[in-house]
Design an enzyme around this catalytic site. Structure first.
Site, PDB file in Angstrom:
ATOM      1  N   CYS B 190       0.815  -1.213   0.000  1.00 16.84           N
ATOM      2  CA  CYS B 190       0.000   0.000   0.000  1.00 16.84           C
ATOM      3  C   CYS B 190       0.849   1.263   0.000  1.00 16.84           C
ATOM      4  O   CYS B 190       0.714   2.102  -0.864  1.00 16.84           O
ATOM      5  CB  CYS B 190      -0.914  -0.084   1.223  1.00 16.84           C
ATOM      6  SG  CYS B 190      -1.885   1.360   1.559  1.00 16.84           S
ATOM      7  N   GLY B 420      -4.156   4.291   2.298  1.00 19.04           N
ATOM      8  CA  GLY B 420      -5.354   3.525   2.034  1.00 19.04           C
ATOM      9  C   GLY B 420      -5.956   2.917   3.279  1.00 19.04           C
ATOM     10  O   GLY B 420      -7.110   2.506   3.281  1.00 19.04           O
TER      11      GLY B 420
END
Lengths: 305, 846, 293
Positions: B190, B420
């Site tokens: 991520c 995220g």
């Protein structure tokens, strides 16, 4: 019919149970078979036939449509597509050939219900009889055709028990079971063959269609008749038998449009008086002039019990 | 009559949908009228994306019965997105796991057995036995090795959804207790590229700005971020600025047209991977047109370049790695401005337009925007930059543009990476649960950092291994190769989210040599692939702390009890430590350095160490006198979370890397979060800028104090092609991603009937012509195949994502369509983050 | 069975028989007429389709006309690939045997090839409909703006996301959120010129009771009076003014002022010239101004 015996008892004794129920079994098989064809799709995913008796499509090619519905559409001011017209034409021709009310005896699911009511009525010896004219159905048929003219919609289809139940069996009943029960009780308690024989406008329509039909039942061996009355007892439209069976001047062929070609008279006759022929058949055995049917009081009696 | 019938049918329909998704609906039948009576409200941050919206959670009779957006929270001011709207339902799926489940045959653990309920004792017994055997083997293999070369056969895959306490406890258990650096968070998939680039450019992780930039900027540029769907509430702030601020512009760049384009004044579709070239073109334009902010550059910036041809993070025997000149190399080389200028020269508008498919006009418009000294610009990005085989490079190229123009570290100006996950920053990054990190930006490779850590943790000198552990993708490979044998997966669903599931991940998990433990709340794909499943407490069922994308740390109290025997991950880590004696995990020479730890358990050494257990058992209350549960305090007999936090806080306050100060534990329960560094109770909004940042000396104006010379690095990196591109056999690009309605792998949101109904299945988004060419139309079932597997889903040609020809998009929330098994496990060789955005596939009718 | 028709004539029978026949026929006629009247009334009621029932694509918006054309065969139901359509059963509030769907349960997926319409043997589903986008099964109406969370600023937009006529049937009207001060509202707006009434939005609405519902066009649509036109729309449609534009206007104006007939009205070349500034740039002018303070 001997006192206390059921209609057909003699025939069973003479021909055996199976032969004495031959056409009844065929009819049930046909009625359920057609319904089964419709149910193959929703139940097993085999879509040989789609739709219901109002209109159907077989093998994605053969359209069949109820001509009475098309008539109502015309009255409602809707010109149906060619598919529906062709479907209606096929159905029309078919019943012109085999007898309009073959629909009633061999296709219509309500027939099973009303037959059952009639059977039970006999068993329970229910004698209640409302005064109903068998001509009401023609009035009703007229109303069925006129209603779309007045309302713009196929109003009869809101209540038509025949299509309602058939559709219900295939697409889901909702509360249509009440209609089945209602018709059963109606025929059981109100009057013999009260629905099919007196009221049903579809029967009226197909009866008219049947006036000129080719396939007929004929009392070819009326000479053998022993006046047991079993055929009258089982006939859903009793008035159609007498002229052919008992009137020597009348052709033995049952020409009345309301004969449903159910073949039950053939089944229950221990003496094989009846058989299927065409409307043009004039055969009798032995020739009519050899043995005149003797007078029997029953011919003069009221048929109702 | 009609009304009641309709209502009945609707209820029935919802219940049917719910049944399909395996859900019971708590309180569906309960009366609505008096619902608010007797509800206790308390603040809890949302557990979905990195925005960090605050939510008020309503508890009644031991259940979360309602939530509301926190009207006093600065981030969201009472608002939520559609996922946040349903937070109260995520804990109550019908198939919630409530007891440990072990694969067994004939009453004993068996790798090929079926899952059977077991007690926590049995679960931990079996687990400890496996761990001890693997650690013993590791100790034998490590005999005589210096601490910089120590390896381990035990590992953990953690999460950016862990609470700060969980991340800290897990990291301590692994790095100190098991002496294994094989602990990595799913934040590797991520944010790792953003981390790498922040460290390379600024010497310190995380953005310099904050969400207030959203109101201060004149222009926003989105680079590979679909904020409209994935940071919904931030997008609402950005949109408001666009609507209310005169001459505000929004530029959106992506490889396909997504929902953020709806607001775009200038939407740009570029060919995958060419963002590298576009950014170099912008830098070139700025240099060529003398738009460089020389005052800023002369004082605060160094020019460097990075090694090129660095491979794709694949297995070393892969032809692409064999062909690479400098696989994995990232050491910067100082250059002068002229060399930098020369390196940029090839990136002309014409060349880049040709390469990227973006018109020269579009490129110039962007370049002019960045070059305009009067325009304040924030650049946002998420996975488009990060999940990129040159992720660290492309992040760096973005900084280059902001550094050249001096548009950084002030209100409305700056590069901003959006996270995220709810605590990718707070836990994964700040606590340092990566294979190479320690808390507060310290790294395992530096002895000085390990020393500080060992001192704080009261460990024998040399306890912490100095070799970087296995990162996420390497963990899968090592499991498959049998070099990693005990694996604990917590708070993530990597079997659905990770890359190349068929070839690399699943074989490793099911390798008979390995024992896989998954801590989960629901029967996810990962749980199904495990050997032991440990049921966990979720979100408001435990006390926690998250850190969002703007450095805001937010705390919450335990609101309700977890169902059945579910326990928080924190409880699991700390309780499991009781199973190990120091002699079983540490070699003799280490014990000899601190004989008093002999005979003690890891629990004694790591958690009952006088610091973590400093705060005695107490009742947790709020300022209104409400009392709260604390399952961990009840069980361990001390205030575990507070102890862990106060021990952790020292790293930021007194550690070798300055500027990571956090406030005291109690301060966070009195606020809707504080943005660190927090010094003397004051938050920091913009870092590195005098006046805003207390660590910038007076008169310096700006100081990038993460770096020894207080200067940030401009790092030249060229365009290099992706690891895989469409060819004759696999002729389409595929990119994977998320949608507004579902969170990541859908394990929570798909169990909310309404969200399930709103988006039940993943679709393959295609250009209508691409579909037509393949004999497909909208709604058809299509087969999507890459070299690594295939899935089937329905075609969407006019949905929310408008694909250019040659490209398809599939979201990864749908467990029935594991799109990530199509993805090659190629990573950025520097950040080790997988590129989920560039897969070559073919699509055909199913 | 039936005396009137099958018993032989009684002794003084001819008149009596005829009378009986007439009475019987009259009785039948009255009975049937009564039944037909009741049925006609029932039909009037059945013409009023409940608001939640939506007809398949191609069905006439006037349900009475549809009910005159539909023979209740269910072939459309059979060919619906998503089990969206069902036939009304006896007891349902929809005319029995006719096809319909309820958007909240299973909406229309808007198949490109419109298989339901192709299956219809009678044309009750009008074969003139070739593009499913032109279907008008109903109209989505955002019926409860108080309950819709988009109006409160929450980021939902599920209806917008699922709408198959993307960006045309439902658009998002972005507005400032005065309550939060910092956020935008994303208000879903339905456009009747593109909405097919497929009901995907109603089905997907995440509220306990959908805030957006597909209604029959008759219920959903307002209508401007035939006596009035919206001038700017007429002009845009015509591409020019319906009445010849004015000859150029001239005005009596002081120097420095102009007047824009169709646009801004009065324009002053420079505000500085039109009105003297309150203060001179020389502070002494102010300080020494005559006339006191």
């Amino acid at each position: 019919m001997k006192p206390g015996a059921h209609p057909g008892a003699e025939a069973i004794a003479a021909k055996g149970w199976l032969a004495a129920h031959r056409y009844l079994l065929w009819r049930r098989a046909t009625q359920l078979g057609i319904l089964g064809l419709f149910l193959l799709g929703p139940w097993f995913g085999w879509w040989l036939v789609k739709g219901n008796i109002a209109s159907s499509l077989t093998l994605d090619a053969l359209p069949l449509t109820d001509p009475l519905l098309i008539a109502q559409q015309f009255a409602a001011g809707h010109w149906p597509l060619t598919t529906a017209l062709i479907g209606a034409l096929i159905v029309l021709l078919f019943y012109l050939l085999v007898g309009g009310r073959v629909y009633c005896a061999w296709v219509c699911p309500i027939n099973i219900v009303t037959d059952a009511a009639e059977w039970l009525r006999r068993r329970l010896k229910i004698r209640g009889q409302m005064r109903l004219s068998p001509h009401i159905r023609y009035w009703l048929l007229g109303a069925v055709i006129l209603l779309p003219l007045a309302t713009g919609a196929l109003a009869w289809e809101l209540v038509n028990p025949v299509t309602l139940v058939y559709r219900g069996l295939i697409f889901g009943m909702g509360v249509a079971w009440t209609v089945v029960i209602g018709l059963f009780l109606f025929d059981l308690l109100i009057g013999r063959r009260a629905w099919c024989g007196h009221l049903c406008p579809m029967g009226a329509f197909y009866g008219l269609l049947g006036e000129g039909a080719l396939l007929r039942i004929s009392a070819t061996r009326r000479d053998r008749c022993d006046d047991c009355l079993d055929c009258f007892a089982v006939c859903p439209e009793q008035q159609v038998i007498r002229p052919s069976l008992k009137d020597a001047d009348h052709t033995p062929v049952i020409l009345a449009g309301h004969c449903t070609n159910c073949g039950r008279c053939i089944d229950v006759c221990a003496r094989d008086v009846f058989r299927f022929t065409t409307r043009f058949s004039r055969t009798t055995f032995p020739p009519a002039e050899v043995e005149k049917p003797h007078q029997n009081p029953i011919h003069q009696q009221e048929v109702s019990t | 009559m009609k009304q009641s019938r309709r209502e009945f049918m609707k209820t029935h329909a919802i219940a049917a949908t719910a049944a399909a998704a395996g859900i019971t609906l708590p309180g569906l039948t309960s009366a609505k009228a008096n619902a608010d009576d007797g509800i206790r409200w308390d603040k809890v941050p949302c557990r979905f994306c990195g925005t960090g919206c605050s939510v008020l959670v309503g508890e009644k009779d031991g259940k979360v019965v309602a939530t509301q957006g926190d009207p006093d929270a600065p981030v969201n001011r009472g608002l939520n997105c559609i996922k946040g709207y349903f937070l109260s339902k995520i804990m109550y799926g019908a198939d919630r796991l409530t007891q440990p489940l072990l694969r067994k045959k004939d009453g004993k653990y068996a790798k090929d057995g079926d899952f059977e309920p077991v007690s926590w004792d049995e679960a931990f017994d079996v687990m400890a036995e496996k761990w001890k055997a693997a650690i013993k083997q590791s100790m034998e293999e490590n005999k005589g090795k210096p601490v910089e070369e120590i390896t381990s056969r035990v590992g953990m895959f953690g999460s950016g959804q862990w609470t700060v306490f969980e991340g800290y406890a897990a990291s301590k258990l692994y790095k100190a207790g098991f002496r294994s650096n094989n602990i990595d968070p799913n934040a590797r998939h991520c944010m790792a590229s953003a981390v790498g680039a922040f460290i390379r450019a600024f010497g310190a992780d995380e953005p310099m700005g904050c969400y207030d930039d959203l109101e201060h900027a004149d222009a926003f540029v989105l680079w590979g971020a679909n904020m409209a769907e994935n940071h919904p509430v931030l997008w609402s702030r950005l949109t408001d600025t666009r609507l209310t601020k005169e001459e505000c512009e929004v530029h959106v760049l992506s490889t396909f047209e997504h929902r953020s384009f709806e607001l775009a004044d200038h939407g740009v579709i570029f060919k995958p991977q060419t963002d590298l070239a576009i950014l170099n073109y912008i830098a070139n334009y700025i240099v060529q047109n003398d738009a460089v902010n020389w005052d800023f550059v002369n004082q605060h910036v160094n020019f460097t370049k990075t090694p090129t041809d660095i491979g794709y993070g694949l297995r070393p025997e892969h032809p692409l790695e064999q062909a690479a000149k400098n696989p994995g190399k990232g050491k910067l080389e100082g250059i002068d401005f002229e060399a930098y200028k020369k390196a940029l020269e090839p990136y002309t508008a014409e060349y880049v337009s040709e390469l990227s498919g973006v018109s020269v006009e579009s490129l110039e418009r962007l370049a002019k925007l960045y070059a305009d000294p009067k325009k304040k610009i924030v650049s946002y990005w998420t996975m488009g930059f990060n999940q990129h085989v040159r992720g660290v490079w492309v992040n760096g190229l973005m900084y280059n543009v902001h550094l050249l123009t001096g548009k950084i570290s002030e209100p409305g100006n700056g590069p901003f990476s959006l996270t995220g996950q709810p605590s990718a920053c707070g836990t994964a990054r700040e606590v340092g649960t990566f294979a190479h990190r320690l808390p507060a930006d310290l790294v395992v490779k530096k002895k000085e950092h390990r020393d500080f850590c060992e001192k704080q943790w009261q460990l024998p000198e040399g306890t912490l291994p100095g070799k970087v552990g296995y990162h996420a993708v390497l963990q899968s490979r090592m499991l498959k190769d049998g070099k990693l044998n005990c694996y604990w997966v917590s708070t993530n669903n990597n079997m659905q989210a990770g890359p190349n599931i068929n070839e690399e991940m699943y074989p490793g998990w099911r390798n008979p040599d390995n024992f896989i433990v998954v801590s989960e709340a629901y029967p996810t794909v990962s749980a199904m692939a495990a050997d032991l499943i440990l049921p966990v407490a979720m979100w408001a069922e435990k006390e926690g702390a998250f850190g969002n994308a703007e450095r805001r740390t937010q705390f919450w109290r335990q609101q309700v009890k977890a169902p059945g025997e579910s326990r928080s991950d924190l409880w699991q880590f700390v309780e499991f430590s009781k199973r190990f004696k120091t002699e079983e995990v540490w070699p003799e020479e280490l014990l000899a350095k601190k004989p008093e730890v002999r005979g003690k358990t890891l629990f004694d050494v790591l958690y009952a160490n006088g610091v973590v257990n400093k705060y005695p058992k107490q009742t947790v209350t709020d300022s209104r006198g409400n009392e709260y549960l604390s399952d961990e305090m009840d069980h361990f007999g001390f205030y575990l979370q507070k102890g862990l936090y106060e021990e952790y806080r020292v790293f930021g306050k007194d550690g070798p890397k300055k500027g990571h100060d956090l406030a005291e534990f109690d301060a966070y329960h009195k606020t809707r979060g504080l943005r660190w560094p927090v010094v003397d109770g004051k938050e920091t909004l913009w870092r590195y800028r005098e006046g805003y940042d207390p660590f910038v000396p007076k008169g310096a104006g700006i100081a990038f104090y993460g770096r020894p010379d207080n200067r940030a690095n401009i790092i030249f990196a060229p365009y290099e092609p992706p690891a895989e591109a469409p060819d004759e056999d696999f002729d389409l690009w595929l990119t994977t991603g998320r949608i507004l309605e579902h969170w990541h792998t859908g394990s929570m949101t798909l169990r909310v009937p309404e969200l399930y109904r709103s988006a039940p299945h993943a679709l393959v988004y295609m250009h209508p012509k691409d579909a037509e060419k393949r004999g497909l139309k909208r709604g058809d079932e299509a087969k999507i195949a890459s070299r690594r597997g295939e899935i089937a889903c329905r075609v969407e040609t006019k949905g929310r994502n408008k694909m250019p020809e040659g490209m398809a998009f599939i979201p990864f929330f749908d467990a029935g369509r594991l799109v990530n098994k199509l993805v090659l496990d190629a990573t950025d060789p520097l950040s080790k983050e997988t590129d989920f955005k560039k897969v070559a596939v073919k699509i055909m009718p199913a | 069975m039936d005396k009137d028709n099958h018993s032989p004539p009684r002794p003084n029978g001819v008149n009596r028989g005829r009378r009986d026949f007439i009475v019987s026929a009259l009785r039948s006629a009255v009975g049937v007429g009564l039944a037909a009247t009741l049925l006609a009334v029932h039909q009037r009621r059945a013409d009023a389709l409940p608001a939640s029932a939506i007809r398949p694509p191609g069905a006439n918006a006037d349900d009475n006309i549809f009910q005159g054309a539909c023979i209740r065969c269910g072939l459309c139901v059979r060919d619906c690939p998503y089990d969206t359509l069902k036939l009304a059963q006896l007891g349902d509030p929809v005319a029995t045997g006719t096809p319909y769907f309820e958007a909240r349960t299973i909406p229309c997926e808007m198949c490109d090839d419109i298989p339901c319409l192709k299956a219809c043997p009678t044309g009750a589903l009008d074969p003139a409909l070739k593009e499913i986008e032109n279907a008008r099964m109903g109209l989505a109406v955002l019926i409860d703006q108080e309950a819709c969370i988009a109006f409160q600023g929450l980021r939902c937009e599920v209806c917008f996301n699922v709408c198959p006529v993307r960006g045309e049937a439902i658009t998002l009207d972005m507005r400032h959120n005065p309550r939060s001060g910092k956020h935008a509202l994303f208000i879903p707006v339905v456009h009747s010129d593109a909405c097919t009434g497929c009901g995907k939005c109603e089905q997907a609405c995440i509220l306990e009771e959908a805030a957006i519902k597909v209604l029959p066009l008759k219920l959903a649509k307002g209508a401007l009076g035939a006596h009035y036109r919206l001038g700017w729309q007429q002009k845009a449609r015509a591409g020019e003014a319906l009445v010849t534009p004015d000859t150029p206007h001239q005005y009596n104006l002081p120097s420095g002022a102009s007047y824009d007939h169709g646009g801004q009205g009065l324009m002053l070349d420079s505000p500085g010239d039109a009105e003297a500034p309150p203060f001179s740039s020389n502070p002494l002018d102010t300080l020494n101004r005559k006339g006191g303070i």
